[in-house]
Design a protein around this motif. Structure first.
Motif, mmCIF file in Angstrom:
data_model
loop_
_atom_site.group_PDB
_atom_site.id
_atom_site.type_symbol
_atom_site.label_atom_id
_atom_site.label_comp_id
_atom_site.label_asym_id
_atom_site.label_seq_id
_atom_site.Cartn_x
_atom_site.Cartn_y
_atom_site.Cartn_z
ATOM 1 N N GLY A 148 0.820 -1.199 0.000
ATOM 2 C CA GLY A 148 0.000 0.000 0.000
ATOM 3 C C GLY A 148 0.854 1.248 0.000
ATOM 4 O O GLY A 148 2.047 1.207 -0.308
ATOM 5 N N ALA A 149 0.237 2.370 0.345
ATOM 6 C CA ALA A 149 0.942 3.654 0.348
ATOM 7 C C ALA A 149 0.392 4.521 1.464
ATOM 8 O O ALA A 149 -0.806 4.485 1.778
ATOM 9 N N LYS A 150 1.264 5.303 2.073
ATOM 10 C CA LYS A 150 0.896 6.276 3.093
ATOM 11 C C LYS A 150 1.422 7.645 2.679
ATOM 12 O O LYS A 150 2.416 7.755 1.956
ATOM 13 N N ALA A 151 0.745 8.686 3.145
ATOM 14 C CA ALA A 151 1.126 10.049 2.785
ATOM 15 C C ALA A 151 1.451 10.855 4.038
ATOM 16 O O ALA A 151 1.057 10.492 5.149
ATOM 17 N N TRP A 152 2.168 11.942 3.830
ATOM 18 C CA TRP A 152 2.530 12.838 4.931
ATOM 19 C C TRP A 152 3.214 12.090 6.069
ATOM 20 O O TRP A 152 2.871 12.261 7.248
ATOM 21 N N VAL A 153 4.137 11.242 5.694
ATOM 22 C CA VAL A 153 4.878 10.457 6.688
ATOM 23 C C VAL A 153 6.052 11.298 7.185
ATOM 24 O O VAL A 153 6.958 11.642 6.427
ATOM 25 N N SER A 154 6.029 11.642 8.452
ATOM 26 C CA SER A 154 7.124 12.423 9.032
ATOM 27 C C SER A 154 8.344 11.537 9.250
ATOM 28 O O SER A 154 8.222 10.329 9.442
ATOM 29 N N GLY A 192 8.728 8.386 -1.610
ATOM 30 C CA GLY A 192 8.667 9.291 -2.741
ATOM 31 C C GLY A 192 9.537 10.510 -2.515
ATOM 32 O O GLY A 192 10.230 10.621 -1.492
ATOM 33 N N PRO A 193 9.513 11.453 -3.450
ATOM 34 C CA PRO A 193 10.274 12.689 -3.275
ATOM 35 C C PRO A 193 9.827 13.418 -2.012
ATOM 36 O O PRO A 193 8.637 13.418 -1.667
ATOM 37 N N LEU A 194 10.776 14.030 -1.325
ATOM 38 C CA LEU A 194 10.437 14.770 -0.118
ATOM 39 C C LEU A 194 9.569 15.964 -0.466
ATOM 40 O O LEU A 194 9.790 16.650 -1.467
ATOM 41 N N TYR A 195 8.554 16.211 0.355
ATOM 42 C CA TYR A 195 7.720 17.383 0.165
ATOM 43 C C TYR A 195 8.563 18.647 0.347
ATOM 44 O O TYR A 195 9.483 18.685 1.168
ATOM 45 N N ASP A 196 8.215 19.674 -0.409
ATOM 46 C CA ASP A 196 8.895 20.965 -0.289
ATOM 47 C C ASP A 196 8.164 21.786 0.764
ATOM 48 O O ASP A 196 7.079 22.309 0.529
ATOM 49 N N THR A 197 8.751 21.890 1.952
ATOM 50 C CA THR A 197 8.118 22.573 3.077
ATOM 51 C C THR A 197 9.058 23.673 3.569
ATOM 52 O O THR A 197 9.877 23.443 4.462
ATOM 53 N N PRO A 198 8.972 24.872 3.015
ATOM 54 C CA PRO A 198 9.987 25.901 3.245
ATOM 55 C C PRO A 198 10.254 26.249 4.703
ATOM 56 O O PRO A 198 11.378 26.578 5.066
ATOM 57 N N SER A 199 9.241 26.210 5.559
ATOM 58 C CA SER A 199 9.450 26.653 6.940
ATOM 59 C C SER A 199 9.955 25.543 7.849
ATOM 60 O O SER A 199 10.303 25.799 9.008
ATOM 61 N N MET A 205 9.470 14.805 4.983
ATOM 62 C CA MET A 205 8.108 14.276 4.883
ATOM 63 C C MET A 205 7.870 13.861 3.442
ATOM 64 O O MET A 205 8.260 14.574 2.514
ATOM 65 N N SER A 206 7.235 12.708 3.261
ATOM 66 C CA SER A 206 6.956 12.239 1.909
ATOM 67 C C SER A 206 5.921 11.127 1.979
ATOM 68 O O SER A 206 5.452 10.751 3.056
ATOM 69 N N GLU A 207 5.590 10.587 0.811
ATOM 70 C CA GLU A 207 4.791 9.365 0.762
ATOM 71 C C GLU A 207 5.688 8.162 1.020
ATOM 72 O O GLU A 207 6.895 8.193 0.740
ATOM 73 N N MET A 208 5.097 7.123 1.580
ATOM 74 C CA MET A 208 5.808 5.873 1.856
ATOM 75 C C MET A 208 5.107 4.755 1.099
ATOM 76 O O MET A 208 3.881 4.625 1.158
ATOM 77 N N TYR A 209 5.878 3.947 0.360
ATOM 78 C CA TYR A 209 5.323 2.868 -0.455
ATOM 79 C C TYR A 209 5.747 1.521 0.117
ATOM 80 O O TYR A 209 6.906 1.315 0.493
ATOM 81 N N LEU A 210 4.784 0.626 0.180
ATOM 82 C CA LEU A 210 5.005 -0.710 0.732
ATOM 83 C C LEU A 210 4.662 -1.732 -0.346
ATOM 84 O O LEU A 210 3.509 -1.869 -0.735
ATOM 85 N N ASP A 211 5.673 -2.413 -0.837
ATOM 86 C CA ASP A 211 5.507 -3.375 -1.921
ATOM 87 C C ASP A 211 5.828 -4.773 -1.407
ATOM 88 O O ASP A 211 6.972 -5.186 -1.367
#
Length: 398
Positions: A148-154, A192-199, A205-211
């Protein structure tokens, strides 16, 4: 306040002052999690707040340990948020994990030698955990296979283990949900690619994929049927922890405005002597005191029937107050408040981030609204004016 809590809060305040505040801009510029800083947090006793001393933790109740993030928030709200999520996972692992899991992981987690984070949200689901597509197949040989996949994984790519909520069937609902801790080095896990979070670029933080990730059943934290309930409890703790961190952020913004305005000369005097400035900062100070009382009351309610509603009140009110405080304090500095060295631009963006993570303030409003509907149903009816031409029969039909 107990001597133990006082010592922990003192350590957290020192960590914010000596480690976080002087370095956070450099961390953001480097775009990398400061592992040396979290190691110091562990050495100071800040990474096993709620875990039993048997496993190396501080054994603090939630109502006390959550106050740590107010102190860490003086340095940076995103850092405080990350340490809070690690502590929630450590609390779950040490309190509900299997004996085998605790033997392998507990001391490393409470000491901060290894970091943990929580994975619930999915890319297409947002705040609706019932729409979950991550599946765990029970193999019958003592392992589960997770895809599966998860989002906003710190702490993406940085944590050593991810406490992941999964479904174990395609049946609708939550009765088949569980939580399993997935080590970061398990084959089949990727990001996935790290989110661009300027502050808060230092927090990956990014999505995490589980295969087809194979995990031992020793790593089951919450068994089938308890995954959603446990996750909602974790979210309530996180929401109150965020409110706590926001209080530190508000104090940092207020102190910046006070330090500046007490010496800024204008109109024949100092800015802080002007009624308008005093009123602006006085409102921030009142909101800060109200926020402290609210989050501490909510922390005391965690684990009780009132806990979810009180957590919603805290998550609704305090981050909103933090956004207002950061913006007001920026205004007090005028143009100087826009400059990076003063830090208020960073605080404004952090406050906005904290309004969103672990359930937006609008989600909290929904929780509060439903509680109000329930209360309304228990109250006696009051007469309501009839519209022109309405009859008893027409009203009853509606």
């Amino acid at each position: 306040m107990s001597d133990k809590l006082d010592a922990i809060l003192t350590a957290a305040r020192a960590h914010a002052t000596d480690v976080i505040a002087p370095n956070v801009d450099a961390w953001n510029a480097a775009k990398a999690w400061p592992r040396d800083a979290s190691d110091k947090a562990g050495a100071a006793g800040l990474t096993g707040l709620y875990a039993s001393p048997e496993w190396g933790g501080q054994g603090l109740p939630l109502s006390e340990g959550i106050q740590v993030y107010e102190q860490l928030g003086l340095g940076d709200g995103a850092y405080a948020f990350t340490i809070s999520m690690h502590n929630i996972c450590t609390f779950a692992g040490c309190g509900y994990g299997t004996d085998a899991f605790k033997k392998k992981w507990a001391h490393d987690l409470t000491s901060g030698r290894k970091l943990a984070n929580f994975a619930l949200t999915e890319p297409q689901s947002g705040s609706d955990p019932m729409k979950m597509y991550t599946r765990a197949t029970i193999n019958g040989d003592g392992t589960w296979t997770v895809s599966g996949a998860k989002a906003w994984v710190s702490l993406a790519t940085e944590a050593d283990i991810y406490f992941t909520v999964v479904k174990t069937s395609d049946a609708p609902g939550h009765k088949d949900m569980a939580m399993i801790a997935i080590p970061a080095d398990a084959p089949g896990i990727s990001f996935g690619p790290l989110y661009d979070t300027p502050s808060y670029n230092f927090l990956p933080m990014s999505e995490m994929y589980l295969d087809k990730v194979v995990v031992s059943e020793d790593n089951i934290i919450l068994p089938i049927g308890q995954g959603l309930q446990g996750s909602l409890m974790a979210i309530d703790i996180a929401r109150v922890s965020i409110a706590s961190g926001c209080c530190g952020l508000m104090q940092a913004a207020l102190d910046t405005a006070l330090s500046y305005s007490k010496n800024r000369k204008m109109f024949g005097g100092k800015n802080l002597d002007l009624d308008g400035i005093q009123w602006m900062l006085g409102e921030v100070a009142t909101d800060l005191e109200a926020s402290k009382l609210l989050y501490r009351k909510a922390a005391e309610a965690l684990g009780t029937p009132e806990g979810p509603l009180m957590a919603a009140h805290a998550k609704r009110f305090v981050p909103d107050a933090a956004v207002k405080a950061a913006n007001t304090c920026t205004q007090v500095l005028g143009g100087m408040g826009l400059l990076q060295p003063y830090g208020l631009d960073r605080l404004s963006r952090l406050a906005q981030m904290l309004r969103i993570v672990d359930g937006t303030t609008e989600v909290s409003r929904v929780v509060i609204g439903r509680a109000l509907q329930k209360r309304a149903a228990s109250l006696p009816d009051l007469p309501v004016p009839r519209g022109f031409g309405e009859t008893e029969e027409a009203i009853a039909a509606e």
